[in-house]
Design a protein around this motif. Structure first.
Motif, PDB file in Angstrom:
ATOM      1  N   GLY A 227       0.487  -1.488  -0.161  1.00 55.15           N
ATOM      2  CA  GLY A 227       0.075   0.213  -0.230  1.00 55.15           C
ATOM      3  C   GLY A 227       1.124   1.216  -0.366  1.00 55.15           C
ATOM      4  N   LEU A 228       0.444   2.652  -0.867  1.00 58.62           N
ATOM      5  CA  LEU A 228       1.310   3.634  -1.062  1.00 58.62           C
ATOM      6  C   LEU A 228       0.456   4.557  -0.295  1.00 58.62           C
ATOM      7  N   ALA A 229       0.932   5.771   0.467  1.00 61.93           N
ATOM      8  CA  ALA A 229       0.518   6.106   1.254  1.00 61.93           C
ATOM      9  C   ALA A 229       0.146   7.802   0.591  1.00 61.93           C
ATOM     10  N   ASP A 230      -1.021   7.874   0.957  1.00 59.03           N
ATOM     11  CA  ASP A 230      -1.691   9.807   0.281  1.00 59.03           C
ATOM     12  C   ASP A 230      -0.750  10.920   0.810  1.00 59.03           C
ATOM     13  N   PRO A 231      -0.193  11.022  -0.266  1.00 53.28           N
ATOM     14  CA  PRO A 231       0.563  12.699   0.453  1.00 53.28           C
ATOM     15  C   PRO A 231       0.863  13.251   1.678  1.00 53.28           C
ATOM     16  N   ARG A 232      -1.173  14.163   0.977  1.00 55.83           N
ATOM     17  CA  ARG A 232      -1.523  14.454   2.174  1.00 55.83           C
ATOM     18  C   ARG A 232      -2.225  14.440   3.446  1.00 55.83           C
ATOM     19  N   GLU A 233      -2.605  12.913   2.860  1.00 48.27           N
ATOM     20  CA  GLU A 233      -3.134  12.426   4.132  1.00 48.27           C
ATOM     21  C   GLU A 233      -2.118  10.732   4.421  1.00 48.27           C
ATOM     22  N   ARG A 236      -3.402   7.254   5.450  1.00 41.21           N
ATOM     23  CA  ARG A 236      -4.211   6.576   4.613  1.00 41.21           C
ATOM     24  C   ARG A 236      -3.569   6.349   3.481  1.00 41.21           C
ATOM     25  N   ILE A 237      -4.043   5.522   2.810  1.00 42.06           N
ATOM     26  CA  ILE A 237      -3.954   4.079   1.394  1.00 42.06           C
ATOM     27  C   ILE A 237      -4.244   4.749   0.570  1.00 42.06           C
ATOM     28  N   ALA A 238      -3.279   5.410  -0.576  1.00 45.12           N
ATOM     29  CA  ALA A 238      -3.907   6.053  -1.744  1.00 45.12           C
ATOM     30  C   ALA A 238      -3.522   4.936  -2.510  1.00 45.12           C
ATOM     31  N   ALA A 239      -2.573   3.796  -2.603  1.00 40.22           N
ATOM     32  CA  ALA A 239      -3.423   2.863  -4.312  1.00 40.22           C
ATOM     33  C   ALA A 239      -2.118   2.003  -3.138  1.00 40.22           C
ATOM     34  N   VAL A 240      -2.015   0.619  -3.900  1.00 41.71           N
ATOM     35  CA  VAL A 240      -1.622  -0.342  -3.961  1.00 41.71           C
ATOM     36  C   VAL A 240      -1.252  -1.256  -4.857  1.00 41.71           C
ATOM     37  N   ILE A 241      -0.027  -1.722  -4.616  1.00 40.21           N
ATOM     38  CA  ILE A 241       0.712  -2.664  -5.626  1.00 40.21           C
ATOM     39  C   ILE A 241       0.457  -3.476  -5.863  1.00 40.21           C
TER      40      ILE A 241
END
Length: 325
Positions: A227-233, A236-241
């Protein structure tokens, strides 16, 4: 001025079934899954390289798994002793103080040579000599200020990858030059850990040295996911590889910010001494931790178009961008 610091480049690992698989959960969440596969699983965590690190390893024999973890952590400590600025007595720290280091440790020379090669390939967008800029910005931030124009020009004048010579005989820096390998050392450590685990016959592992690596599968037999973090939160996970194998690194403006709006942060454009303004984060997946780590920083400086071109010239690598907006 507000300085915001968080542990660099932290992401969340998602187990294939959707449960969080972080070191804070220990091995309890894994053991029932691993037992069903006839595997012993262990997670070991600690502090290294200026961040938290954790290794999750599975194998058919518990003693072999423990031995592999011990050797893998030894590999991380060896990289720290050679190439980390978070240790005042590291070979790199001694080099910066003296300006020369005879017969350098191969664990310092290898990531430095990669960093210098990447500096050339990126037209200087990645540069391991930006340490004077970090010092300048950190000291100014501690006073609640931004660096003045004259001080910034003076620091930029001491930056330049061509101010370094590196060989097995010696590493030499021109006067006023200082090195940081923070843009590659965590990825290099992930490579060293994976090499140990492979040599030990470990087929299933997830490595977090501040950058990520995975081989084999999750203890339930399904692929790893990242899971990749939302840079502003960042929580929160913003995307998943998915699936995740190989190595991944994210460079972002949120890890260490010198301004509340993230316009000034720990990644510097070596040509200007200021932070690049176009991107919030860059994630690179690659066959090696070194490549993922270095390319994510270089692409952050270059911007999306030139960054995508640079990453595209490296076989097996892919890149994801998140714009400031």
């Amino acid at each position: 001025m507000t300085v915001r610091r968080s542990l660099p480049r932290r992401r969340l690992l998602l187990g294939a079934a959707g449960a969080l698989a972080c070191a804070s959960l220990g091995t309890g969440a894994f053991r029932p899954l691993a037992g069903a596969q006839g595997l012993a699983v262990r997670t070991r965590a600690g502090l290294a390289l200026g961040t938290t690190v954790s290794l999750t390893v599975a194998g058919p024999e518990a003693g072999a798994v423990e031995a592999a973890l011990t050797e893998a952590f030894g590999a991380i400590r060896a990289v720290e002793a050679a190439a980390s600025l978070f240790r005042a007595n590291s070979a790199l720290a001694r080099l910066n103080r003296a300006g020369v280091l005879e017969r350098p440790d191969p664990l310092l020379l290898a990531p430095l040579r990669y960093a210098l090669d990447l500096a050339a390939a990126s037209g200087g967008a990645f540069d391991p000599t930006v340490q004077p800029l970090w010092t300048l910005w950190a000291e100014a931030a501690a006073r609640g200020e931004r660096p003045g124009a004259a001080a910034l020009r003076e620091a930029v004048a001491r930056v330049g990858w061509d101010r370094v010579s590196a060989s097995e005989e010696a590493i030499r820096l021109k006067p006023g030059t200082a090195l940081t390998l923070n843009g590659v050392v965590q990825g290099f450590a992930a490579d060293r850990v994976m090499a140990v685990l492979e040599a030990r016959g470990i087929r299933d592992a997830f490595v977090d040295t501040g950058e990520f690596g995975a081989r084999g599968a999750h203890p339930d037999g399904t692929p790893w996911r990242l899971g990749l973090a939302d840079p502003r939160e960042p929580a929160r996970i913003a995307a998943v590889i998915e699936p995740f194998a190989g190595f991944a690194s994210t460079s972002g403006d949120y890890a260490t910010s010198f301004s509340a709006d993230h316009s000034d942060h720990h990644i510097f454009d070596p040509a200007t001494g200021r932070s690049p303004r176009g991107l919030a984060s860059v994630t690179v997946t690659a066959p090696s931790g070194l490549a993922a780590d270095g390319l994510s920083t270089a692409a952050m400086v270059l911007g999306e178009a030139a960054g995508r071109d640079l990453v595209g010239r490296h076989p097996g690598c892919a890149v994801r961008f998140v714009a400031k907006a």
